[in-house]
Structures are given as C-alpha cells and as structure tokens.
Enzyme design. Structure first.
Site, PDB file in Angstrom:
ATOM      1  N   MET A 193     -14.199  90.009  77.550  1.00 32.51           N
ATOM      2  CA  MET A 193     -14.018  89.720  78.079  1.00 32.51           C
ATOM      3  C   MET A 193     -13.413  87.965  77.671  1.00 32.51           C
ATOM      4  O   MET A 193     -14.361  87.524  76.860  1.00 32.51           O
ATOM      5  CB  MET A 193     -14.416  89.371  79.715  1.00 32.51           C
ATOM      6  CG  MET A 193     -15.856  88.953  79.322  1.00 32.51           C
ATOM      7  SD  MET A 193     -16.935  88.850  80.691  1.00 32.51           S
ATOM      8  CE  MET A 193     -18.438  88.174  80.232  1.00 32.51           C
ATOM      9  N   CYS A 194     -12.377  87.405  78.317  1.00 36.47           N
ATOM     10  CA  CYS A 194     -13.124  85.915  78.598  1.00 36.47           C
ATOM     11  C   CYS A 194     -12.122  85.543  77.203  1.00 36.47           C
ATOM     12  O   CYS A 194     -12.191  85.993  75.908  1.00 36.47           O
ATOM     13  CB  CYS A 194     -14.220  85.204  78.920  1.00 36.47           C
ATOM     14  SG  CYS A 194     -14.748  85.831  79.750  1.00 36.47           S
ATOM     15  N   GLY A 195     -11.759  83.795  76.666  1.00 35.12           N
ATOM     16  CA  GLY A 195     -11.964  82.793  75.720  1.00 35.12           C
ATOM     17  C   GLY A 195     -12.380  81.465  75.448  1.00 35.12           C
ATOM     18  O   GLY A 195     -12.882  81.008  77.245  1.00 35.12           O
ATOM     19  N   THR A 230     -17.836  85.154  74.937  1.00 39.80           N
ATOM     20  CA  THR A 230     -16.816  85.962  75.228  1.00 39.80           C
ATOM     21  C   THR A 230     -17.262  87.346  74.913  1.00 39.80           C
ATOM     22  O   THR A 230     -18.032  87.237  74.591  1.00 39.80           O
ATOM     23  CB  THR A 230     -15.386  85.617  74.079  1.00 39.80           C
ATOM     24  OG1 THR A 230     -14.249  86.597  74.674  1.00 39.80           O
ATOM     25  CG2 THR A 230     -15.541  85.412  73.030  1.00 39.80           C
TER      26      THR A 230
END
Length: 700
Positions: free
Chosen positions: A1-3, A79
């Site tokens: 997930m995410c950055g 992340t």
C-alpha cells in the site's frame, strides 16, 4: 500500500514552506499509489521532510501518515504491510509501548524505540520506510528482504531525495540525465542502478543512514543463505514436505488479513493455483460459503503454447472460485505499453508488463484493492528450466542419505553437454546465449551459467553509437551481475560450500527477481491501479526453510525405465501443495509467463507461431508495426544521443521482412530491440530527459 517521498538536507537547509511545497508537489506523481489521503511532516528547521500518499488497506479509520511517537520525537512514513502485526502489538504493549492507531505501520516506530536499528529485523512482510529520529538527528530508511517494495534515492546538491518512485523527484529539483553505461549493461535489471545517472535503488535486505555533513551509510540486515553442500540431510522427505506445507499455509493465512476486498491472480501454473487452493481452504474454514475471486490472463489462439486460460478455468472450477478473465488484444497491449513504462520506470523489451498492467486495471475495475500473487516460487524452489544445467554441475552429497536416485558424474556431464548444445541461442533476450564467453564472470560464481543466461537480456553493442561505446568501454552483462553480488556469497560459490544450484538461485533472487519481476510484473503495475500485491512465497520464514533444503528435493531427478533421466522442477513444492491442486497441475511442467504476439508482419509472412488470417488482414500492418513506424524515426532516435539509428532501422526492417525465427512469446530478437528503444523514447518524453552527451573526459 501507499507511497512516500522524503527530503533531507545533508548540508544547508530550506524553509519549512519550501520543503512542504516540494513534498506536496511530489504527490502529483505518486497519487496512484495512495488515492485515499495525503500527509506531510516537516521539521521546524525545514531541513527534513516526509510525505505520504495512502492506500487504505488496514485500519481504515485511523493510521494516517506520517506517523509519530507520543512525544513527537520520531516520525515515519511506511509503504507495504507488516504481517502478524496484531500479535507483535500485544507483545510490545506488554513492554510498555503506547500505540496511537490500530494499524500495522505503527509497529515500526514502537520497535525502533525499543530496539533502535534492529527494529527492521523484527518486521515481517513487504515494506519500505523512512524514519526521522529527531533526538539522534538521523534519517533511517529501509527496504524489505526481497525488494518487493521500491525505494529510490538521489542526491541533488546538498539535498538527499528518497521516494517510492523516481518520478517523484521531478517535483523536488531533480533533472534527469541518462546513465548510458547502466543502460548498456542493463543495470536496471542486473544491479542497483537505474536508467538515470545518480539514481539508485536501496538494495533488498538493506537499510541506509543519513546525517548532516556525513556520507551515507548502507548496511545489510538480512541475506539469503544455504547449507553446506557436503553435509548430509538428516530430515526425512515427509518431514521436509510437511515443513514447506505448514509454512506456506501460514504465509497465505497472514496475507488474507485485509479490511478491503481481496482477490488472487490465477494463471495455469502451480504457483498461483496452489495459493488459490490454500486461500480457498482457509477461507472456508471460517465461512463455508466463502468464495475466492480469481483474475486471469488468457490469449486465445495460443492454447498449445502460451494460453493458460483454459487450465486456469479448470482450477477455478476445482476450488469453486469466481473467475474474471481478461483476453487482451495486440492493440490493447500496445496501448498499455506506454503506461507500463511510465509506471515501472524501466526500459522493457517485451509486452509482459503491459499485460500485467491491463490485468491490474481489471482488478481495480472490479472493486478489489488486494491480490495474492505467485511471484517467488520459482526463485526459491528452482522452477525455471535454466536452473537444471547448474544443478548438474556438481554432485549432491546432502541428498546422499535420502531415497532419491542421483545421476553419476558421467551422466551429469553428458546431460550438461546436451543442454549447452541446445541452449546456444536464447529465445528470450536481445543477444545470443553462449557457454564459452564471460569467463571471468563465470569463474567469479564458481562456474555456473545462470548469470550468463540472464545476460542475454543485455542490449547488443551494435545498437549504440560509437561515441557511446567508446565512452562506456567493454560491457559484459554477466560480469555486472557477478560483481553486484557480495563477496561472501561469491566465496561460497568458488569454494564449493554452496551447491551450484543454490549459487544460481541466490544470483537470480538478487538480480532479476528484485529488479525486474517484482517491479514490472509486481508492485509498479499493481500500484499504477491502486492495487496491493501480496506474495506468500516470499515470506521470509518460508524462504529460509526452503533454502535449508538439499538441491535434489527442489529439482528432483528420476531415472526412467529407458535409462534416461527426467527432472521435476519445484518437486518439494509440488508435494507440499498436492492436497490443494488438481492432478493436472501436479503433473504439469513449468511454462514461463509471456504476452504473445500472434500477428504476422506487414508483408504477410506467416510461420508456425502465427495464426492463419485472411489475405487482406495479412497485408495490413498490425498495431505493433504501426506504433513502431510512428515512433522509430531518425529524429526521435537521434534525440536520445546514444542509439545508432541505422542499426535500429535494420532491426525493424528485419522484423518487417519476416525472415526471423520467433522467440518466446512469438517475439523475435529484432522486435525486442525495437521495443527497448521505444521504451527509452517513452521515458525521454515523460521524464523530460535531455539528449545525452559524454562528459568532457569522454566518459559516460
């Protein structure tokens, strides 16, 4: 997930407003990784800043990032996923840790407060992070053991930039320049370089420390290892099978934890199919009505060679899964190619990444945010056909006490001779395979050929200008791989303490797996569509166990009734997952993933790899030809500064002539070269890279 993105002034400083503005601009390039929310932390001095874009998977209501401890002294952006986090949370609470969220990412901060830099050793999963310790005035960044999640860094003046993707640097003062030597030796696949000068990947299993006015420090915290090749195995076959089965089931169980819909990529191979079977088994234990949702690529017309759709369908029926099938056309693959290049930030020479780009888009369209995926099984359990040659290079004393027939030295030598004769020309790369050159590279790894096999992906020198070749010197892709591996592993290779098969597995894990498969076929195309991929086969506890097993239970030899030898790849895995798959899959040989081209060139040439089309259709250029005719112009190619136009025209004309043999996936070498150049043109345009010129000293 995410950055995430991060800024740290190694020397000098900026205002809070300047740092915050650059971080927020970087979100424009990372929004696909985290469409749900954004956040920043900027130190009062302006010299440190962390930015985060969130894809909400666990603890949807809280866990906004950046995260901090209760005193505001430690800040972090993360992340990926930390598995088994609920158990670890309770252990940390018992030691006095105070959590502010219910998610997994906050484990990093609390582990760091207790164990300092050793916190990273206690993280299980796929992850990358940046942590700022204000008391110690240091930046601590790390990456998971296998490189599943990306982390890039570059220094611009006195400013260190870190981000999940290189494109984020465009918002923070970075001006991209070509690294021609890296492009020529395929550093993007073979080591920690990229196509851009000065931009590097943090190595898997490593962390970095940054302080003001101090050089960057890099340290390994984990590495793959293998048992002494000469020590006999004491476990029984059944014990080893059960050991793999238990750890794989646990790895899948941990990765089913999600607060959003979860699916699975399903091919016609044993890897993804056994994950689907295990997931189905675990879900039905909790809910008898539960159903797995599977996503599959299919290429009709290629049933006998490359289309895994029909067998995947039979697997879905076996476990009663809901199935979503994507059948991309050549035009759809070509149209997806630019997006795949932009998101993967690689120069690619086939359409496999484009196919995965499209499949991830289907997952997003169907409302899923998490998928289980089968990457890693071949790399830990010897699934690829090119591992066989290196398996045969030495006896296997570790398996001497097991009920396994082992070939004699004379038999091994005879099989190697046959394999090397058949494999002189690789059909998967841009240059021919040879077992006679790259002698230094082979000697550095104890004589194995795996890294020379991977070097077929290296572009041929003839496609580069003479000026570029003079600037970069002699290029040897196999040597680039050998030199990238650490000296300890090379010593294990040359002194024989590691079996040659294990040396080959180590080399593959450290190079092609981390830099290519987990990138273009993994995180980057999944995150392009805000999808998180989870990889049970790269669970560290499972990998460490499989690594401990002797070579001949991974690539098991069987002597046939006619006296010839047969070899079963990933044998220990086949036995471990047999209860969860069909007999058809249990017996099926490995077929490597590809996105085939099934159309004849524009002159109407047809060979056995192309379908029969009507004469009018044959006379028209297909999508791939029309695209290359438009893009591979003299003006475009010469704007790169290091590619020889006449050679690329020669390769394209060869493709048009039809006077070639189709390689794997129907792609001949000449077409792979053309696709590579087209991908460089895409990167030039999307990143705004100026024409390459050698330095004043003539070097690249």
């Amino acid at each position: 997930m995410c950055g995430f993105s991060g800024i740290f002034y190694i020397g000098g400083r900026a205002t809070q407003e300047q740092t915050k503005e650059e971080l927020e601009k970087s979100f424009e390039y990372l929004r696909h990784r985290g469409p749900d929310s954004t956040g920043t932390y900027v130190h009062h001095s302006g010299s440190v800043g962390l930015g985060h874009v969130r894809l909400s998977i666990i603890d949807l209501a809280t866990s906004q990032q950046p995260l901090s401890d209760e005193d505001g002294d430690i800040w972090a952006v993360v992340t990926g996923e930390f598995y088994d986090f609920e158990r670890v949370r309770e252990e940390l609470k018992a030691q006095g840790a105070k959590f502010k969220t219910n998610g997994d990412s906050e484990l990093l901060i609390q582990l760091y407060k207790l164990y300092g830099l050793n916190a990273i050793n206690n993280l299980r999963g796929e992850f990358a992070f940046i942590l700022w310790d204000d008391k110690q005035k240091r930046l601590f960044a790390g990456r998971d053991r296998f490189g599943i999640k990306p982390l890039y860094f570059v220094q611009v003046g006195e400013k260190l930039l870190i981000a999940s993707e290189m494109k984020a640097f465009l918002a923070m003062g970075w001006k991209p320049e070509w690294d021609v030597e890296s492009i020529m030796s395929f550093g993007q696949y073979h080591d920690d370089r990229t196509v851009f000068r000065g931009v590097e990947k943090l190595r898997p299993g490593h962390y970095m420390i940054a302080r003001k006015h101090t050089p960057l420090h890099f340290r390994p915290y984990w590495d793959q290892t293998y048992p002494n090749a000469k020590v006999p195995e004491t476990r029984t076959i059944d014990e080893m099978i059960q050991g793999v089965r238990e750890r794989l089931i646990e790895a899948v169980r941990l990765r089913l934890r999600s607060d959003v819909p979860l699916g699975i990529y399903l091919s016609g191979g044993i890897d993804s199919s056994c994950l689907a079977g295990i997931a189905n088994y675990l879900l039905k234990k909790e809910n008898p009505d539960a159903r797995v949702t599977a996503f599959t690529l299919s290429f009709p017309g290629e049933e006998t060679r490359y289309d895994e759709g029909p067998i995947a369908q039979r697997t879905a029926e076996f476990i009663k899964a809901d199935m979503r099938v994507l059948q991309p056309t050549e035009e759809e693959l070509i149209n997806a190619f630019e997006g795949c290049i932009w998101h993967s930030e690689l120069a690619l020479s086939d359409l496999g990444g484009a196919a995965k780009h499209l499949l991830s888009g289907l997952v997003q369209k169907e409302g899923f945010r998490v998928v289980l995926t089968g990457e890693g099984a071949d790399e830990i359990a010897a699934g690829y056909p090119f591992f066989l040659t290196d398996y045969l290079r030495a006896p296997d004393p570790a398996s001497a006490n097991l009920p396994i027939d082992l070939p004699s030295k004379e038999e091994r030598d005879a099989i190697i001779k046959t394999l090397e004769t058949k494999s002189l020309e690789s059909d998967m790369g841009m240059t021919p395979m040879s077992y006679d050159d790259s002698k230094t590279a082979r000697a550095m790894l104890g004589g194995i050929s795996l890294h020379r096999n991977f070097a077929v992906a290296t572009p041929p020198p003839s496609m580069f200008t003479q000026q570029a070749r003079d600037s970069c010197g002699t290029i040897d892709g196999a040597l680039a791989i050998a030199e990238y591996l650490n000296g300890i592993s090379r010593q294990h290779a040359i002194d024989g303490s590691w079996h040659p098969l294990h040396v080959a597995l180590y080399a593959e894990n450290k190079t092609t797996l981390a830099n290519s498969l987990l990138n273009q076929l993994g995180d980057r195309n999944e995150m392009a569509h805000s999808i998180e991929g989870r990889l049970p086969f790269l669970d560290s506890e499972l990998v460490e166990y499989v690594n401990s097993l002797p070579p001949s239970v991974k690539l098991r030899p069987f002597k046939q009734d006619d006296g010839n030898w047969n070899f079963s790849e990933k044998w220990i895995l086949r036995e471990a997952v047999k209860p969860f798959i069909t007999q058809e899959l249990y017996e099926r040989k490995k077929m490597m993933f590809t996105a085939p081209i099934n159309r004849a060139p524009a002159n109407g040439h047809t060979d056995e790899t192309t379908s029969k089309e009507d004469e009018e259709s044959k006379s028209r250029p297909g999508p791939i030809i029309k695209m290359l005719q438009t893009q591979l112009t003299r003006e475009n190619i010469e704007s790169l500064g290091f590619i020889e136009y006449d050679e690329i025209k020669k390769q394209f004309d060869l493709y048009l002539s039809g006077d070639w043999e189709a390689g794997y996936g129907g792609l001949p070498r000449c077409l792979r070269i053309c696709l590579l150049v087209y991908s460089l043109l895409i990167l030039k345009q999307r990143f705004g890279v100026q024409k390459w010129q050698p330095d004043e000293d003539g070097l690249a």
